[in-house]
Design a protein around this motif. Sequence first.
Motif: not given
Length: 472
Positions: A164-176
Amino acid sequence: MPRRLRSKLPRDHRLLRLETLLRLRWYAVIVQAILILVGQFPVGLDLPLGSIGLVLAFAVALNMALHVRAPAGYRMEESAAFVLLGADILQLAALLYFAGGVTNPFSIFFLAPVLISAMALPLQRTIVLGVLAMAATTFILFYHEPLHSSGGEVLAVPDYYSPWLWLALQAAIVFVGLYAWRIAEEARQLAQALAMTELVLEREQHISDLDGLAAAAAHELGTPLSTIAVVVGELLHGSIKDEALKADLQLIKEQSARCRQILAQITTLGEPSAAPFRTITVSGLVAEVVARYRDRGAPITLMREGPDPEPRCLRNPGLLYGIGNLVQNAAEFAGSAVQISVRWDDRDVTIEIRDDGPGIPDFVLERLGEPYLTSRPWDENNPEAGPGGGMGLGLFIAKVLLERSGATLNAANRVDPETGATIRLMWPRHLFNELVRIEVSEYQISGLSSDAAGSRSGLKEAKTLSGSPESS
């Protein structure tokens, strides 16, 4: 964007200063070193300082090499900045490999290179860096050295928490990344469009200045032409027996008189104290614009309505270009006719442009006046094309120039069964009165003394050269 105009815009609007990147990289190295020392000693972690030190030493060496080789103020090419940001991602991944992987809370710093790229580099390079960051975080999710305390205890989060930490990081990279790129791209487009506006206004101002140059030339040529007329008149009054010579002198006199008439007309265009040139009635300004586009599309009719006196406005390039762009669009898209009405009262001055064409597309109408918004594709092979292609800058430039004059621009499609679009420009009446009063008074004061001095010197020179006070 057409090459002819694009070449005049700044070419380094996206280029990063190396000094800026180096400063950020030094901050990152210093913060990383401090955090590692804090984690090793006060917190009591058992970190592989040798391996981590090699990674930090590589970052320090790269910074020093760039600092030595590149001059101050150097702006990096896109490819160089792209490589440097990619190296930052790999360096951070190497650090986190020896410090717990994705579960390390400082893995959030993967967002920094992607954010910088989104603000300064093209979208394609930002996507590549984003994919690289996502690949690096995926690698250290599965392959990393776990954190140990000084007593040898393994410090780890539950197995179900890491994904879940990894998934949150991927989402943050895409969104930001996408969010920052979109904001920066809009800012870049606006800056380019405003630069294009200044170029257009400069061109229109240059054309307007030609009138002043012509008027100055007319003033300078008036005196020698007067002298020629005086001398020719004296010769014709003398005893000349050669008829051919008398005919030539008569021709010179007639042509010099014709030149003086032409110069008199030019002079009225640009005299400092000539208010009809500096100021013009609103309907007169619109009529001047309409004359430019009568042969560029549908017929144009002009109507005026309002109590006397009609308001006068400054004849400036911004108004001419802004109104002209709206009239040109209406004439090109109209089916059979364009109607322009100029109305005024004690409160407002309104110009309304109506056509019977297909109307303004909804997506254009919703974002009217934004740069690079057009319903017709740009034709690179024909930069001067009318309905066949456009940059989406014409209406933006017109809107900026007209709003600078205090106008409010509104556009709407006509209601069925009528077709076409209506664009309405509205100014408060007091803007016209105040601007004209100031402009006319300034030009009259500055022009009276110069005109009087010019007239006296011209008359004196004509008398001196002719030697005949009566003739002069």
